[in-house]
Design a protein around this motif. Sequence first.
Motif, PDB file in Angstrom:
ATOM      1  N   PRO A   1      12.548 -28.849   3.642  1.00 26.22           N
ATOM      2  CA  PRO A   1      11.460 -29.679   3.118  1.00 26.22           C
ATOM      3  C   PRO A   1      10.681 -30.277   4.286  1.00 26.22           C
TER       4      PRO A   1
ATOM      5  N   GLU B   1       8.139 -27.343   0.350  1.00 27.24           N
ATOM      6  CA  GLU B   1       9.140 -26.398   0.826  1.00 27.24           C
ATOM      7  C   GLU B   1       8.469 -25.528   1.883  1.00 27.24           C
TER       8      GLU B   1
ATOM      9  N   ILE C   1      14.725 -22.174   4.242  1.00 26.96           N
ATOM     10  CA  ILE C   1      13.796 -23.144   3.681  1.00 26.96           C
ATOM     11  C   ILE C   1      14.195 -24.566   4.074  1.00 26.96           C
TER      12      ILE C   1
END
Length: 368
Positions: A209, A229, A207
């Motif tokens: 941002p 995300e 993951i």
Amino acid sequence: MKHYTLKLTAVTPFHVGSGVKYSKKEYYVDTKTQTVTLMDMNKVMGWIAEQGHEALVVAFESFMMSRDDDDIRDFLTRRIRMPEAVQKSCVMYSFKCGGTFSRNRSKRDLSAFMRDAEGRPYVPGSSLKGALRTVLLVKMLLDGQFQYDINAGNPKTTKERLETAAERAEKRLLHKLNRTKYSNDMLNSIMSGFSVSDSLPFGNDEIIPAMKIDVSTGGEEVPIPTMRECARPGTELCFSLTISEETERFIGVSYLKKAIDEFGDYYSECYLSKYPQEFAENMDGCIFLGGGSGYYAKNIIYPMFADDRRKALEAVASFMEEQFKKQNHKHNKDIKLGVSPRMLKCTYVGGRLRQLGLCRVEIEEKND
């Protein structure tokens, strides 16, 4: 029934949202380790309540209500002196931020990725099925299986005309099973025999941002106050794909593969070619998945006009002008640019602007 394994690889970041949004007060960024950490605010509030000091409650309320870019870690450590061990117990999860916050230190609310009961990110099968459904419809339309009639039903606005035509196209192209006498019944859709499992969960190390950035046809960047995300490029996910014998008569896996290949060519020629060459991508075997990937990636309006791109452009520009009249986005100018809507949906990845949501698909039949 025929059973297949579908492998999906993220070419660019993609976001499948859970509907959960964390405020900028609920996470902190460690610029040294380039890590984003989400705090469980219920646990934080629980610890504060256990202390029995009204001053702590007032301080916490003041912190949450403030418009300042205060740091939750600094607040917990310096303002209310929460022990480090307790802070660690209040952490939900962490992930690498990939330099996002070094480019722009201003934090934003963070839209969360879909997660299972154990907090692990995954992609629901319904999200992937929806993306494949769009690709299949695009191929059917480009093959001339539906004739668009702009005057059908005589609706008043462009929006109504396009929505009515899209609904008619979907029913005509997909509702072919004749299981019931009602044409609108979803049981008659060939997609009812097209089943996609949820993906296996993956780790937070996959993951990142991603900040949303609109890019014009001239290459100008327009940052949007949205942070999501996203699954990072290179993330690999596996799904099970099952197609019933009834549905196989209309959309077998070979047809699906061809639809995916043709979609990439169509998207590049019809849309991506309007932007600077630096945004070109290898679209072989690719689809778009998740939120924020743009109008072209999820809409069948352009292919509904088949080869009449001029009429499609005029219709979409008119629709956009109606939708955003109050915002004065001036979508009537899109016609001159040759593309509407005119903004490419991008984010920074490794210092380079790339489109959001691009994923490569590989399908193999399962061996019994």
